[in-house]
Scaffold this active site. Structure first.
Site, PDB file in Angstrom:
ATOM      1  N   CYS A  10     -17.705  28.867 -50.182  1.00  0.00           N
ATOM      2  CA  CYS A  10     -16.558  29.158 -49.319  1.00  0.00           C
ATOM      3  C   CYS A  10     -15.621  30.168 -49.994  1.00  0.00           C
ATOM      4  O   CYS A  10     -15.773  30.494 -51.169  1.00  0.00           O
ATOM      5  CB  CYS A  10     -15.791  27.868 -48.997  1.00  0.00           C
ATOM      6  SG  CYS A  10     -14.980  27.130 -50.426  1.00  0.00           S
ATOM      7  N   CYS A  13     -13.996  28.882 -53.156  1.00  0.00           N
ATOM      8  CA  CYS A  13     -14.927  28.834 -54.281  1.00  0.00           C
ATOM      9  C   CYS A  13     -15.051  30.216 -54.921  1.00  0.00           C
ATOM     10  O   CYS A  13     -15.060  30.348 -56.145  1.00  0.00           O
ATOM     11  CB  CYS A  13     -16.300  28.342 -53.832  1.00  0.00           C
ATOM     12  SG  CYS A  13     -16.270  26.699 -53.091  1.00  0.00           S
TER      13      CYS A  13
END
Length: 79
Positions: A10, A13
């Site tokens: 994501c 991240c």
């Protein structure tokens, strides 16, 4: 030193990975940064919310994006 970024890919991240690379650069430390994206591997660390950062096999933070300064503190704690 080994730094792992736990997350499924994501935006948060990816931002955590960028921050970790910047912290390593600013501290001028030798570190290998790897991404762990497999959910089963992430769960082995007991992490239920991503992103997370693991340094030398110790979970330092999970569930938020740490700032560069926070990551530098985590790194210094492991020296």
């Amino acid at each position: 030193m080994e730094i792992k970024i736990l997350g499924t890919g994501c935006a948060n991240c990816k931002k955590l990975e960028v921050n970790a690379k910047e912290a390593v650069k600013e501290l001028n430390v030798e570190a290998k940064i790897t991404k762990v994206e497999d959910i089963k591997d992430i769960m082995k660390y007991g992490v239920m919310r991503t992103p997370a950062i693991v340094i030398n096999e110790k979970v330092k933070m999970f569930g938020k994006v740490s700032s560069v300064d926070e990551i530098k503190k985590y790194i210094n704690d492991e020296k």
